[in-house]
Design an enzyme around this catalytic site. Structure first.
Site, PDB file in Angstrom:
ATOM      1  N   LEU A 148       0.751  -1.064  -0.064  1.00 60.59           N
ATOM      2  CA  LEU A 148       0.026   0.027  -0.159  1.00 60.59           C
ATOM      3  C   LEU A 148       0.920   1.282   0.051  1.00 60.59           C
ATOM      4  CD1 LEU A 148      -3.070   0.255  -0.078  1.00 60.59           C
ATOM      5  CD2 LEU A 148      -2.977   0.712   2.598  1.00 60.59           C
ATOM      6  N   ASP A 149       0.697   1.981  -1.010  1.00 62.39           N
ATOM      7  CA  ASP A 149       1.652   3.329  -1.245  1.00 62.39           C
ATOM      8  C   ASP A 149       1.752   4.026   0.214  1.00 62.39           C
ATOM      9  OD1 ASP A 149       2.091   2.316  -3.702  1.00 62.39           O
ATOM     10  OD2 ASP A 149       0.920   4.044  -4.571  1.00 62.39           O
ATOM     11  N   LYS A 150       2.984   4.668   0.528  1.00 60.81           N
ATOM     12  CA  LYS A 150       2.912   5.565   1.410  1.00 60.81           C
ATOM     13  C   LYS A 150       1.897   6.662   1.690  1.00 60.81           C
ATOM     14  CE  LYS A 150       6.090   9.108   3.737  1.00 60.81           C
ATOM     15  NZ  LYS A 150       7.361   9.778   3.476  1.00 60.81           N
TER      16      LYS A 150
END
Length: 299
Positions: free
Chosen positions: A139-141
C-alpha cells in the site's frame, strides 16, 4: 567468521535463501547462490541448494561468509503517541493477523533512512508481544485504508499466496480530475517497469464505477484485478484522469493546498480461508470526506 543456526518450528518449510534474507541479512540472490554452491553456506554440514525447504532442527552454517552492505536500514523507534495512534486504527485482531486503517504518510516497511513505517511501529506493540509483524501486501505511503499485517510466518505465507493468486478482492475509492464518458468500465493495458536496464511490460486490469461527478472531478470506486505497482495511479493518469493530489503521476498541476493529499483510499478487502469469509472495511479519512463535500461530490 564461522557461525551456525538451528531452524525453529516457525520457519519450517521456508526456502533456505528466503530464511537467510529474512533472518540473517538482505543479501543479493546472486551472492547467496554462489556461496551455497561453493559451500560457504551449508545445511547440516553438507552442500545443498537455495530452494531447499527447511525442516525443524536443521542447522544452517556459514563458513568465511563476509559481506558488507553499502546501505544499512535504520530501524525506526516510534514514540508512544505514534504507537498509540496506530494501535487505535485497529479494525481486526486475531491469532493470525491484524487489520488496520492505515493513515496516509506512513510507509509499510522501513528503508535506508530512519522513517515512520508500520513494521517497525508494530514491532514495538503488545499486539506482537510474542512474535513479529510480517507485511503481506503493498500500500503506497500516501494511500490510506485497509492494511493487513500477519503475526507469524505461516499466516504470512498463506496471505501472500492469496494475494499472488488474486484470491483477495480489494476495493478502492478515489477522487480524479475530469469526467468519464462511461459510468462503468474496464481499464486494460500494459504497464512498463524497469529492473535495472531490463524493460518489463505487464498487463494491468481494473474495473471502475463512477459514484458521482461534476464538470471537473469524478468520485470513483476501483476494483483492481491485477496487482501492479502504482497500478491505479498510473492507469488513471494515462487516461487523462489523474488522482487528485498525486504529485508523481498527476499531469494536472495545482497550487491549491487542499489537493496536496493523495485522494486514494483502500476501502474494502475480502478473502476466504478454510471456507471462512473475511470482509473488512476502512472509514474514509476526514480530509477525504471534506474534499468530497467541498467539490459537492455525493457519496
Amino acid at each position: 567468521m564461522n557461525r551456525s543456526y538451528k531452524i525453529k518450528p516457525i520457519h519450517a518449510t521456508m526456502r533456505l535463501d528466503r530464511w537467510i534474507k529474512n533472518n540473517i541479512g538482505k543479501y543479493p540472490q546472486s551472492l547467496l547462490e554462489k556461496s551455497i554452491r561453493k559451500g560457504k553456506i551449508k545445511l547440516n554440514k553438507k552442500k545443498t541448494n537455495s530452494s531447499y525447504k527447511l525442516k525443524i532442527g536443521d542447522e544452517v552454517s556459514f563458513y568465511n561468509f563476509n559481506y558488507e552492505f553499502k546501505k544499512k536500514t535504520i530501524k525506526y523507534t516510534p514514540s508512544k503517541k505514534n504507537l498509540d495512534e496506530n494501535e487505535k486504527s485497529l479494525i481486526e485482531d486475531n491469532d493470525d493477523f491484524i487489520v488496520i486503517n492505515k493513515k496516509a504518510g506512513v510507509s509499510v516497511q522501513g528503508g535506508t533512512k530512519s522513517k515512520n513505517n508500520l513494521i517497525d511501529i508494530f514491532s514495538n506493540s503488545n499486539l506482537f508481544k510474542d512474535t513479529k509483524p510480517y507485511s503481506v501486501h503493498r500500500l503506497d505511503k500516501e494511500t490510506s485504508g485497509v492494511m493487513i499485517i500477519a503475526k507469524n510466518y505461516n499466516s504470512a505465507k498463506l496471505l501472500t499466496s492469496l494475494f499472488r493468486l488474486r484470491k483477495v478482492h480489494k476495493t478502492y475509492l478515489a477522487i480524479c480530475h475530469g469526467v468519464f464518458k462511461n459510468k462503468k468500465g474496464e481499464i486494460r493495458g500494459n504497464l512498463v517497469k524497469y529492473e535495472k536496464e531490463k524493460k518489463i511490460s505487464e498487463l494491468a486490469i481494473t474495473n471502475y464505477n463512477v459514484i458521482s461527478s461534476n464538470n471537473f472531478f469524478s468520485f470513483l470506486e476501483l476494483k483492481p484485478i491485477t496487482g501492479r505497482k502504482h497500478q491505479l495511479r498510473k492507469q488513471l493518469s494515462f487516461m487523462g484522469n489523474p488522482i487528485v493530489g498525486d504529485v508523481k503521476y498527476n499531469i494536472i498541476k495545482s497550487k491549491n493546498k487542499d489537493q496536496k493529499k493523495l485522494m486514494l483510499h483502500s476501502y474494502k478487502i475480502k478473502f476466504l480461508i478454510n471456507n471462512k469469509k473475511f470482509n473488512f472495511k476502512a472509514k474514509l479519512p476526514g480530509y477525504f470526506n471534506d474534499y468530497l463535500n467541498k467539490k459537492r461530490l455525493i457519496i
